[in-house]
Design a protein around this motif. Structure first.
Motif, mmCIF file in Angstrom:
data_model
loop_
_atom_site.group_PDB
_atom_site.id
_atom_site.type_symbol
_atom_site.label_atom_id
_atom_site.label_comp_id
_atom_site.label_asym_id
_atom_site.label_seq_id
_atom_site.Cartn_x
_atom_site.Cartn_y
_atom_site.Cartn_z
ATOM 1 N N ASP B 168 0.848 -1.197 0.000
ATOM 2 C CA ASP B 168 0.000 0.000 0.000
ATOM 3 C C ASP B 168 0.887 1.252 0.000
ATOM 4 O OD1 ASP B 168 -1.689 2.111 0.531
ATOM 5 O OD2 ASP B 168 -2.240 1.428 2.548
ATOM 6 N N HIS B 171 0.540 4.396 2.806
ATOM 7 C CA HIS B 171 0.810 4.328 4.254
ATOM 8 C C HIS B 171 2.148 3.691 4.551
ATOM 9 C CE1 HIS B 171 -3.591 4.927 4.161
ATOM 10 N NE2 HIS B 171 -3.315 5.681 5.209
ATOM 11 N N PHE B 246 8.214 -0.084 7.399
ATOM 12 C CA PHE B 246 6.988 -0.865 7.574
ATOM 13 C C PHE B 246 6.067 -0.588 6.391
ATOM 14 C CE2 PHE B 246 8.676 0.328 11.687
ATOM 15 C CZ PHE B 246 8.588 -0.822 12.464
ATOM 16 N N ARG B 248 2.318 -2.210 4.425
ATOM 17 C CA ARG B 248 1.279 -3.225 4.460
ATOM 18 C C ARG B 248 1.197 -3.915 3.110
ATOM 19 N NH1 ARG B 248 -4.556 -1.702 6.438
ATOM 20 N NH2 ARG B 248 -3.236 -0.299 7.669
ATOM 21 N N ARG B 302 2.091 -11.955 9.590
ATOM 22 C CA ARG B 302 0.903 -11.121 9.394
ATOM 23 C C ARG B 302 1.050 -10.345 8.094
ATOM 24 N NH1 ARG B 302 0.625 -9.057 15.711
ATOM 25 N NH2 ARG B 302 -0.040 -11.058 16.605
ATOM 26 N N ASP B 303 0.387 -9.221 7.962
ATOM 27 C CA ASP B 303 0.376 -8.544 6.659
ATOM 28 C C ASP B 303 1.275 -7.310 6.606
ATOM 29 O OD1 ASP B 303 -1.023 -6.799 8.219
ATOM 30 O OD2 ASP B 303 -2.758 -6.631 6.885
ATOM 31 N N THR B 304 2.112 -7.137 7.612
ATOM 32 C CA THR B 304 3.020 -5.990 7.592
ATOM 33 C C THR B 304 4.451 -6.471 7.393
ATOM 34 O OG1 THR B 304 1.565 -4.706 9.040
ATOM 35 C CG2 THR B 304 3.875 -4.018 8.910
ATOM 36 N N VAL B 306 8.439 -5.889 7.219
ATOM 37 C CA VAL B 306 9.442 -5.019 7.833
ATOM 38 C C VAL B 306 10.744 -5.156 7.044
ATOM 39 C CG1 VAL B 306 10.801 -4.570 9.919
ATOM 40 C CG2 VAL B 306 8.397 -5.274 10.114
#
Lengths: 345, 345, 345, 345
Positions: B168, B171, B246, B248, B302-304, B306
């Motif tokens: 994304d 963000h 970070f 998404r 998860r969906d983030t 790093v």
């Protein structure tokens, strides 16, 4: 291409040897040993070496090492003195960065290290690897004992004064300080960041193992006994040694004369730099470089001369000096692989 | 031998250029300017350079600089944009390490720097000196704007994700930290050891000047608008940038796929090193080296995603990248003079 | 005078408890245990305590501890959960600084700590020792689980946002950094000054043991599931935690409104200080003090709110908070013994 | 409640006075001056003081200060000597932390500070604020000159030896090191973190302004001339002074005798702590505390005694000692407000 082996490659002098040799055109590291890390890639333990070596740690195997032209020992004391005899017999030359062969007198060594020496028969042929004193002998040596870090900084600072017979040899003083890497890559509470950072302390005041090494070297220069009060301190930083030396002038000498003496003594030395009067050395200036910077002062024009001497303990105080010795032993230009500039800031 | 000039040689990027170029075989530094220090020997200000240069700072004289093949600007902003037009006219090529030419839009530049741009007519021809994006354009450029330190670390970390359209873009988050040398060699209370040491803080949170530069670069990669929340922090140490990024994931992607994407993207890049899964970068590993080390994680699956990206702010984040650009511009091997190994420990 | 015992007094939280309690008028430390150091004077190990305690470490003897009104556990995990049942039975109250009782779900605890919980029957009565959330419950508790250092800083930063329902709970981000004392006084190579100093890195990215504790606390505040991406980093310094938190606003909110929300939430909290807009916290400001300083930003007036939260990990992140809990449990003024001012510089 | 004023409150000794006095029950700071910051809240500049003072900096107005019972000067030299005469006339007592009144001989002062003394008529009545030497005189003094940081550490280390006539006073040596806060909160390149961190150097070797102060004090103890070679060094850390002192024994003395001498001399001193034989002081142990820790060694049982003396330069070396003097002058218990325990780690 000379074939090079490193025994004990997981400490700071080991990784520093690898850093320096990665850019050396005339040698190739063919073996690096570590019992604890055998099988592990070198660049996994030390990621600064990624892309520089395709090498894994191996067990300390004499046959493997005997295939090298020259082997560095980057081990704690008590390793080299057991392995070196076999290597020499196999025709492999040795530069030992540990303390095993630094003291010429086996009994004195035993007193400070608390155990008998394992190969005292080799002591007579050992060459002390301070090129500024023994360059010619190093060239032909089979076994070179690389000086300790404090001994390098302190001897280089006192040598011109003692050679010239200018100071009282019975009351030399060295107040020296070292970064924490001098204590090695060992899991000890005393060396934790939380113990060392933001603090400063003396240690080993009643007697540090580098004392007999330094006194032995200075006595040879003086041609007679010397007595040194040596107080090492621990600095809250990684690399660097700063020695502040005090000696009482036994005759007349002013600062310009002392300065000229030092400049003359080290004029042709590629790795000893006598700073101009009034410029004092900083450890950061020689960080990562095989350099000793020296400065003189005669505070208030009194009779006590002050010498400041700085090195990077891992370079001119250990691995850089070891490579310098190797270059001399192999007949290579002495500065080969040792042209790094100090990392300032 | 290309003739090289440096404008503004008394800052940290200046001395770092000199450190790197001292070991570069194909160029010669013939001029280094400083109004404040004109006449003073370079190695008096920076004693790590003793024996490397026989050079003094000179007044910033255009005629002198125009005699160079290539000139580096290692100045604060607002110097290059006034001098560069004349130099280009004289046929001298320029690598500007300052912020003057990094933003393509003069109005946007003015908003962040609070003054009009002095040579906006040059902006269309400026090449942004991130070789991993613009290698071909750099080769033929007259004027290269060297990226900022944060922008280098952050863009190299986001580029593969944005190129692949995986996250994304509205963000993006960058929590980054820099050593104090990023603030330059300026006499400010905020940068005193007693203010910075043993402490950590964020700064410039509401808006840092590197934000528009990073968003400009990422938007070009994305091919559309991006929005980045960028929080820089000040580290109690000298060198190093660590960016923790970070994003998404907008679609499905597991860690092995992301790892493969990054490894593929940077496979042929000599100065970007994607670490194996589970090995996280440390700033010390690249200290003094022209290297960016990158690592990926997908916490708790998860969906983030790093991304961790580290550079030495003075090398790959400034002077090393400038030399890399110079090498490309002069048709030299890109790694010439940039083979230093990170100083670990 | 309440009689206080400390189990495991040789770590950093142990010596910090002693530092704080030395100036506390209403309690007396009557026992401090350490298997390794039994018999050794406390001020021999920690010379900052000379003249403050006439106390030696003793073996961890339950009878001795049972004679105390309150016992602190300053131990690694897996100690308290074995000893606490007996102490509670003897009527001794407990503040556990370790992780043993922080997670309410024994199965979840086991997953993260890799072993079964030794006294799961106590979990229902454990009070989580964050006074800003559970002051009333702490007052009457027999067993208080003191929050971890990261969990304290991070929860205090997120709580007002979650209580107000202002942010997307499914994509919270915490980029946090800790001084090396957070890793404890343990002989590990990773924590040597030579490994940590002058460097910065992330660690535990794929999953840190504080994650379930933080998510448990935030979920209770939110009244529903939360998902946090938590990346801890290691700072080259001794004390201090700085958490930089990112959350996406789910509705409209400007900075003044957010600032008012935080000021209101913490108005009566003696140890949480919401800084004025534009003043960002520094870890040094709270060094040695039982204080959390918090600041807010809304960069570029976009939709991502940034919260910065700092504590001294050994004080508000451990021993100070433990004393705060003790004060509440004993009915003493909450600030008793906790008035130290941060050591700046 | 005594009314206290502070002149020059924006430096490190100023904020440290405020930190200490915040917890002092018998005095109230009613005025703090700063020309540069007049009107600004104290806790805005020093956020560690938030919640402790409701005070803003004011212009240095004599009338305001004359309303105080006692005024501290926490200024650079050359401020106090101009303002103090008026304050004394108004009946206000003064503790001067600057160098203005430390040297009894105005001509000597002028030689080292390069200007005439502005109020030499006051010199005869000045009391030198080293309570371990002049406690009785301090009690009745109008004007106390607080010792410098190096002079405090060095004199406390030499005093017992000189009082006992045990060492050669003509060849005293002090190799001392200070954290960077000793250089004050001034915007100078030399004190930047990037200049100081990770490095160590000597400075002021040819002559430091603390030399005449120390020699004056030691000569008074000796009852005759002394000669000190004093080499200060800069440590890469914020707080702490460590002095390593060397003196040649003029007669017979073994370590137990020397140890007994020091223990006896400082037995009743609340802020001087003679460590047991073999325990060496660390600066961190006294960080934030008004404490001097001293240790002795007689390396190799030769004739050179080594004394190690540590203080926090901002506490026992400045503001703590100033408060100690204030307590004595005001007839308060000497330890009031000075019970902080050293911050270890």
């Amino acid at each position: 291409m000379a074939r090079i082996g490193i025994v004990g490659g997981t400490g700071y002098t080991g990784v520093e040897l690898l850093r320096l040799l990665a850019l050396h055109d005339d040698v190739e590291v063919v073996a690096i040993t570590s019992r604890a890390e055998a099988g592990r890639r070198v660049d996994e333990l030390f990621p600064n070496l990624r892309g520089r070596y395709d090498l894994a740690f191996s067990e300390p195997d004499v046959a493997l090492l005997a295939g090298c032209d020259l082997v560095f020992f980057a081990t704690p004391h008590n390793v080299a003195m057991n392995l070196v005899p076999e290597l020499l017999q196999a025709g492999t030359r040795v530069v030992d960065l540990s303390a095993d062969y630094r003291i010429r007198d086996a009994a004195l060594w035993s007193r400070w290290y608390g155990e008998p020496h394992a190969s005292p028969q080799l002591l007579p042929e050992v060459v002390y690897g301070l090129p500024e004193r023994f360059r010619a002998e190093i060239a032909g040596a089979r076994l070179v004992a690389c000086p300790g870090c404090y001994p390098t900084a302190i001897q280089l600072g006192f040598i011109p004064l003692l050679e010239a017979g200018l100071v009282d040899p019975a009351h030399l003083i060295a107040s020296a300080a070292s970064g924490a890497s001098g204590a090695g890559r060992q899991a000890k509470i005393d060396n934790l960041l939380s113990e060392v950072s933001g603090s400063f302390k003396a240690y080993g005041v009643s007697g540090h193992r580098h004392l007999p090494e330094i006194e032995q070297g200075l006595a040879e220069v003086q041609g007679g006994p010397v007595s040194l009060t040596f107080v090492p301190h621990l600095l809250p930083m990684v690399r660097g040694i700063h020695a502040t030396l005090f000696a009482r002038l036994s005759g007349e000498a002013d600062l310009p004369a002392l300065q000229a003496l030092f400049e003359e003594r080290y004029r042709d030395e590629p790795f000893v730099d006598v700073l101009p009067v009034g410029m004092y050395p900083q450890t950061r200036t020689v960080k990562g470089a095989n350099q000793c910077q020296i400065s003189l002062a005669l505070p208030q024009e009194r009779d006590t001369v002050v010498v400041m001497s700085t090195i990077d303990n891992l370079v001119k105080g250990a691995s850089g000096q070891a490579v310098q010795n190797m270059n001399i032993m192999l007949g290579l230009p002495e500065q080969r692989g040792l042209t790094q500039v100090g990392l300032l800031p």
